[in-house]
Design a protein around this motif. Structure first.
Motif: not given
Lengths: 436, 436
Positions: B128-135, B158-163
């Protein structure tokens, strides 16, 4: 840095993690550091100093490489708890100089923090926390959080104070984020506050934080006024430090520095060994006084190391359990623990003594000798066990850390009692087995 | 609860801290618990089970008091890491039942987590973590944070993930709070990510979190895909657990439970003592084989316990330092550590041996005896020191926890070598001091 690429250095330094900044900065050669601190701003340098371990490095030397005015700017930008740790490593005179260069009220705050005894909650706390009054709305508190977020060491909790600065509630950032802007924070304020007093022992504080899974815990004075906050990263250090202390105690050597030179390492070990050697001399003297007995039955010499060794092992076990029980607390009464330990010692002694009776009887075909060694072993174990239990309890009662009672101390002491027990029991049996 | 004051119970229960909920619930008598779980909602019960220590209590029994449908609802509301810990305590059959009652994808996630080896990063992480995309912009990310804040175990990053779901950056909540709403988060994203792999040892993970003062650390697979997050509260438990293991090892007794009954306590200690006793028998046999020597010079018996005891103490010190060095890592090469330890052993042995030479010479007015005992002591210490250093290194090389090499094992083993050294050296000198 060498070729005047100042900007590139500053950019790449700022991209580092806080911990790495500390590592890199303290790892630079002195003449490069002299360039570095001129290039970096005070906030960055404060982060550097916040992240150098006070115990590991000559952190105070790093600060003294700069003129006092610069050093003070860095100190003021550090978190108060780290600032105080650093100042405590310095000569009193220098501390006075630095404090005199600070604004009066700030110097006063720092002076108060320096005065907390080591290993208490007060010595761990930082004074950069988020605090509000009760009659605000969620969005108003969030605005304050945003304003103060940069200075605060922990942003996960906002503390609610009354007019007398007394701590009356806690709001979690999570609740602030998940409730509507126009709600009164009083509705999401927890008033069952878990806090500690500034004088509380750091080990007790660590236990609470570990149990409750807190990110930080508030520290109050005796009138419930909020003094500061201890964050979990300092608790992690406390747990590690206490574990190292206990472990060092059990081995009679300080294991906090593992990369010592051979010389330093030897210097740490020798005093303990010589002290224990002198204690061991009393055992040698005791054996010497039984010389007549050994002459009559040289077989007795065979079992000296077996009995002293096994009783010493049993004593070490009892010691380790007692020290640990004192550290984590016990849900049983002192009397119950005492009786339980007596009984455990009896069981352990009997089982081991009986084993050794069987072994010696069959080995030497002499059950009287087996009886003498077995009984001596059982009694020696019970005594060593009791000593291993009682000595840390006693040290604790005297207000000292029970971990100072080392395993080697217990084994050396139990050598003495074991030999005394062994030769006295052997003397009773001697007429039965000297013929063998 | 007794008299039907259901609502009052629920209100006061919800006012408790999470940890206290666990304590209170598990402390209720069974028939009251049967009422309690019917009154409390699934989220609250999940918090209860999140906060009961898996090792301390019969937590799986508590869950089995409810029908499986209810139990599964609670499990699903728990943080995945705690859910998995709990399931791992249960019989495989029951786990299968529970998983079959969950939605397929959820069951699949849990099954994966269960399969991580104990004491690895994978076994500690929650998903259960917080993740978003960069843009995205700051306000867009904050909106996501607010939506997910209730489920996430840690909200500080908040972790930033790519595609490809690869971890490419980290944003701190503090930065989100202190930057303008319309800023792109890419400007406040740290791309120097400190992460661990799912298979990493928990002790290494703990070291990183402690060094960097992290609140949580991301866990990735070998392709850098984000798998989960480990929070500092679990790291606190790891540090405590590893410390208890090391301490137990040094004392040859498991100290994790300090409130055992006398019987259980004895059962824990006896096997070790008997094993060490058998090893000690070889020392007794050795002394027995030197019976002729002891008959000729009964004075030799006087120094047996002094030499074995002191060498044992030196071995324990070397052992403790070696185990600790292996735990925290060393910045020196293996060869350098080895030579340093040899030299330290030489210094310690020489200093102690010389002290004992002086003491014995003056006490017994016999410098040849002093020489024999002193030299034997010095050599015995050097050998014990080397064994204390090498044995944990060896165990570590074999892929086991070096803490299993206990202090009592080292002392018992060093008894054997010390006696061998002592009697052989005494034999060389005997013609010189038997006259005395």
């Amino acid at each position: 840095l060498h070729s005047g690429q100042d900007e590139a250095f500053v950019t790449s330094f700022n991209a580092l993690h806080d911990f790495e900044m500390g590592q890199v900065y303290s790892g630079l050669p002195e003449q490069l550091r002299a360039v570095a601190w001129r290039l970096l701003d005070n906030e960055t340098l404060a982060t550097v100093f916040d992240n150098i371990d006070v115990d590991d490095e000559d952190i105070d030397d790093l600060l003294q490489e700069m003129p006092p005015q610069k050093a003070v700017q860095i100190l003021r930008n550090m978190y108060a708890d780290n600032e105080v740790d650093l100042l405590q490593e310095m000569p009193t005179r220098l501390v006075a100089t630095y404090l005199s260069l600070m604004p009066k009220d700030e110097a006063e705050d720092i002076r108060k923090l320096i005065n907390y005894e080591e290993q208490t909650a007060g010595s761990l706390m930082s004074i950069e926390y988020l605090a509000v009054e009760a009659d605000l709305r969620v969005d108003e508190v969030m605005r304050l959080v945003k304003q103060q977020a940069l200075e605060a060491e922990a942003i996960n909790y906002v503390y609610v104070l009354d007019k007398q600065e007394r701590l009356v509630g806690v709001i979690s950032l999570r609740d602030l984020l998940t409730h509507p802007d126009d709600m009164l924070v009083s509705e999401i304020t927890k008033d069952r506050i878990i806090s500690v007093k500034a004088g509380d022992d750091q080990q007790d504080v660590a236990q609470i934080v570990a149990d409750y899974n807190f990110i930080s815990i508030p520290v109050t004075d005796d009138n419930d006024r909020l003094l500061g906050v201890i964050t979990v990263d300092d608790i992690v250090d406390v747990i590690d430090e206490e574990a190292v202390e206990d472990y060092s105690g059990l081995a009679a050597v300080n294991v906090s520095q593992t990369d010592d030179t051979a010389w330093h390492s030897a210097i740490k070990r020798i005093p303990w060994l010589i002290a224990l050697l002198l204690l061991g001399m009393s055992t040698a003297t005791l054996i010497s006084s039984f010389d007549g007995l050994v002459r009559k039955a040289s077989i007795l010499a065979v079992f000296i190391s077996l009995i002293t060794g096994t009783a010493g092992n049993a004593g070490t076990q009892a010691l380790a359990l007692a020290v640990r029980r004192l550290a984590v607390g016990s849900s049983n009464s002192a009397v119950k623990n005492f009786l339980s330990e007596i009984l455990a010692g009896f069981l352990v002694g009997t089982a081991t003594g009986f084993s050794v009776f069987l072994i010696v009887t069959f080995w030497k075909h002499n059950y009287q000798l087996g009886l003498a060694v077995g009984i001596a072993m059982a009694v020696a174990i019970m005594v060593a066990n009791l000593a291993g239990y009682l000595i840390p309890e006693l040290i604790d009662k005297l207000g000292m850390d029970p971990a100072v009672a080392s395993g080697p101390f217990i084994t050396t002491l139990s050598d003495l009692t074991s030999v005394l027990i062994y030769f006295n029991i052997a003397q009773l049996f001697i007429s039965h087995f000297t013929g063998a």
